[in-house]
Design a protein around this motif. Structure first.
Motif, PDB file in Angstrom:
ATOM      1  N   ALA A  45      -2.415 -50.002 -61.512  1.00  0.00           N
ATOM      2  CA  ALA A  45      -1.185 -50.201 -59.853  1.00  0.00           C
ATOM      3  C   ALA A  45      -0.881 -51.148 -59.935  1.00  0.00           C
ATOM      4  O   ALA A  45      -1.590 -52.097 -60.087  1.00  0.00           O
ATOM      5  CB  ALA A  45      -1.346 -48.986 -59.300  1.00  0.00           C
ATOM      6  N   THR A  46       0.185 -51.824 -59.040  1.00  0.00           N
ATOM      7  CA  THR A  46       0.558 -53.552 -59.088  1.00  0.00           C
ATOM      8  C   THR A  46       1.777 -53.072 -57.209  1.00  0.00           C
ATOM      9  O   THR A  46       1.321 -53.547 -56.675  1.00  0.00           O
ATOM     10  CB  THR A  46       1.317 -53.879 -59.109  1.00  0.00           C
ATOM     11  OG1 THR A  46       2.877 -53.087 -60.044  1.00  0.00           O
ATOM     12  CG2 THR A  46       1.135 -53.854 -60.724  1.00  0.00           C
ATOM     13  N   ARG A  47       2.166 -51.953 -57.511  1.00  0.00           N
ATOM     14  CA  ARG A  47       3.007 -51.432 -55.924  1.00  0.00           C
ATOM     15  C   ARG A  47       2.094 -51.329 -54.546  1.00  0.00           C
ATOM     16  O   ARG A  47       1.563 -50.081 -54.874  1.00  0.00           O
ATOM     17  CB  ARG A  47       4.079 -50.786 -56.472  1.00  0.00           C
ATOM     18  CG  ARG A  47       4.901 -50.752 -55.127  1.00  0.00           C
ATOM     19  CD  ARG A  47       6.414 -49.174 -56.268  1.00  0.00           C
ATOM     20  NE  ARG A  47       6.555 -48.446 -54.964  1.00  0.00           N
ATOM     21  CZ  ARG A  47       7.132 -47.484 -55.513  1.00  0.00           C
ATOM     22  NH1 ARG A  47       7.461 -47.629 -56.391  1.00  0.00           N
ATOM     23  NH2 ARG A  47       6.877 -46.584 -53.895  1.00  0.00           N
ATOM     24  N   PHE A  55      -4.775 -50.005 -57.881  1.00  0.00           N
ATOM     25  CA  PHE A  55      -4.661 -49.275 -59.202  1.00  0.00           C
ATOM     26  C   PHE A  55      -4.928 -47.869 -58.145  1.00  0.00           C
ATOM     27  O   PHE A  55      -5.567 -48.269 -56.936  1.00  0.00           O
ATOM     28  CB  PHE A  55      -6.001 -48.910 -60.328  1.00  0.00           C
ATOM     29  CG  PHE A  55      -8.054 -49.443 -59.530  1.00  0.00           C
ATOM     30  CD1 PHE A  55      -8.455 -48.802 -59.177  1.00  0.00           C
ATOM     31  CD2 PHE A  55      -8.303 -51.026 -59.805  1.00  0.00           C
ATOM     32  CE1 PHE A  55      -9.308 -48.674 -59.004  1.00  0.00           C
ATOM     33  CE2 PHE A  55      -9.534 -51.555 -58.814  1.00  0.00           C
ATOM     34  CZ  PHE A  55      -9.947 -50.496 -58.242  1.00  0.00           C
ATOM     35  N   VAL A  56      -4.817 -46.803 -58.928  1.00  0.00           N
ATOM     36  CA  VAL A  56      -4.455 -46.198 -58.041  1.00  0.00           C
ATOM     37  C   VAL A  56      -6.097 -45.220 -58.269  1.00  0.00           C
ATOM     38  O   VAL A  56      -6.356 -44.842 -59.538  1.00  0.00           O
ATOM     39  CB  VAL A  56      -3.415 -45.300 -57.961  1.00  0.00           C
ATOM     40  CG1 VAL A  56      -3.338 -44.363 -59.775  1.00  0.00           C
ATOM     41  CG2 VAL A  56      -3.385 -43.420 -57.412  1.00  0.00           C
ATOM     42  N   PHE A  87       1.834 -41.179 -63.010  1.00  0.00           N
ATOM     43  CA  PHE A  87       1.706 -42.402 -62.358  1.00  0.00           C
ATOM     44  C   PHE A  87       1.762 -43.810 -62.869  1.00  0.00           C
ATOM     45  O   PHE A  87       2.156 -45.070 -63.307  1.00  0.00           O
ATOM     46  CB  PHE A  87       0.797 -42.810 -61.806  1.00  0.00           C
ATOM     47  CG  PHE A  87      -0.884 -42.409 -60.730  1.00  0.00           C
ATOM     48  CD1 PHE A  87       0.323 -42.302 -59.638  1.00  0.00           C
ATOM     49  CD2 PHE A  87      -1.366 -41.052 -60.627  1.00  0.00           C
ATOM     50  CE1 PHE A  87      -0.351 -41.800 -58.278  1.00  0.00           C
ATOM     51  CE2 PHE A  87      -1.488 -40.144 -59.882  1.00  0.00           C
ATOM     52  CZ  PHE A  87      -0.923 -40.499 -58.448  1.00  0.00           C
ATOM     53  N   THR A  88       2.388 -43.320 -64.705  1.00  0.00           N
ATOM     54  CA  THR A  88       3.281 -43.796 -65.357  1.00  0.00           C
ATOM     55  C   THR A  88       4.176 -44.039 -64.540  1.00  0.00           C
ATOM     56  O   THR A  88       5.125 -45.608 -65.170  1.00  0.00           O
ATOM     57  CB  THR A  88       2.983 -43.284 -67.019  1.00  0.00           C
ATOM     58  OG1 THR A  88       1.921 -43.646 -67.556  1.00  0.00           O
ATOM     59  CG2 THR A  88       4.422 -44.266 -67.860  1.00  0.00           C
ATOM     60  N   ASN A 110       5.425 -43.519 -61.617  1.00  0.00           N
ATOM     61  CA  ASN A 110       5.559 -43.979 -60.454  1.00  0.00           C
ATOM     62  C   ASN A 110       4.470 -44.970 -59.607  1.00  0.00           C
ATOM     63  O   ASN A 110       3.168 -44.662 -59.782  1.00  0.00           O
ATOM     64  CB  ASN A 110       4.867 -42.483 -59.273  1.00  0.00           C
ATOM     65  CG  ASN A 110       6.957 -41.280 -59.464  1.00  0.00           C
ATOM     66  OD1 ASN A 110       8.055 -42.390 -59.078  1.00  0.00           O
ATOM     67  ND2 ASN A 110       6.364 -40.904 -60.551  1.00  0.00           N
ATOM     68  N   ASP A 111       4.528 -46.042 -60.138  1.00  0.00           N
ATOM     69  CA  ASP A 111       3.347 -47.288 -59.451  1.00  0.00           C
ATOM     70  C   ASP A 111       3.172 -47.415 -58.547  1.00  0.00           C
ATOM     71  O   ASP A 111       4.182 -47.830 -57.350  1.00  0.00           O
ATOM     72  CB  ASP A 111       3.892 -48.729 -60.984  1.00  0.00           C
ATOM     73  CG  ASP A 111       3.037 -49.718 -60.447  1.00  0.00           C
ATOM     74  OD1 ASP A 111       2.107 -49.226 -60.087  1.00  0.00           O
ATOM     75  OD2 ASP A 111       3.804 -50.920 -59.995  1.00  0.00           O
ATOM     76  N   MET A 112       1.992 -47.388 -57.949  1.00  0.00           N
ATOM     77  CA  MET A 112       1.388 -47.308 -56.018  1.00  0.00           C
ATOM     78  C   MET A 112      -0.597 -47.211 -55.996  1.00  0.00           C
ATOM     79  O   MET A 112      -1.086 -47.075 -56.948  1.00  0.00           O
ATOM     80  CB  MET A 112       1.741 -45.737 -55.959  1.00  0.00           C
ATOM     81  CG  MET A 112       1.079 -44.741 -56.499  1.00  0.00           C
ATOM     82  SD  MET A 112       1.390 -42.912 -54.773  1.00  0.00           S
ATOM     83  CE  MET A 112       2.734 -42.620 -55.971  1.00  0.00           C
ATOM     84  N   ALA A 113      -0.179 -48.119 -55.765  1.00  0.00           N
ATOM     85  CA  ALA A 113      -1.650 -48.277 -55.135  1.00  0.00           C
ATOM     86  C   ALA A 113      -2.461 -47.824 -54.305  1.00  0.00           C
ATOM     87  O   ALA A 113      -2.673 -47.826 -52.930  1.00  0.00           O
ATOM     88  CB  ALA A 113      -2.159 -50.208 -55.089  1.00  0.00           C
TER      89      ALA A 113
END
Length: 104
Positions: A10-12, A39-40, A63-64, A66-69
């Protein structure tokens, strides 16, 4: 009870915490905490054993897209994959709206 753990890149960064859902028949509770790591991490506590592959596929798909840390705890009570995706989307929306600990 079985506890499953998953990690996805993850990056966001998210704005705030979220708490959605309830632990009840056919439903689940999600506790989401923003994180600064790339990462999540997801921990799933479930009474339905033998569904690790299904959980992994549902979470990977979500998660592919919806990018969320974040660090996420899921307390499951027999939720279907559709309910899992719906609750994750709901938790993401709550965290983006900067609402603290909103229950839905």
């Amino acid at each position: 009870m079985e506890t499953l753990t998953f990690e996805f890149p993850a990056t966001r960064t998210l704005n705030s915490y979220a708490h959605v859902g309830v632990v009840g028949s056919g439903d689940l509770e999600i506790l989401l905490e923003p994180s600064s790591v790339p990462f999540v991490r997801v921990a799933v506590r479930t009474g339905s054993q033998g569904f690790e592959k299904t959980w992994g596929e549902v979470l990977e798909r979500f998660f592919t897209l919806n990018d969320m840390a974040a660090t996420i705890k899921i307390n499951d009570f027999g939720a279907t994959p559709g309910v899992v995706s719906l609750r994750l989307a709901q938790a993401l929306e709550v965290s983006q709206n900067d609402n603290k600990h909103v229950k839905a």
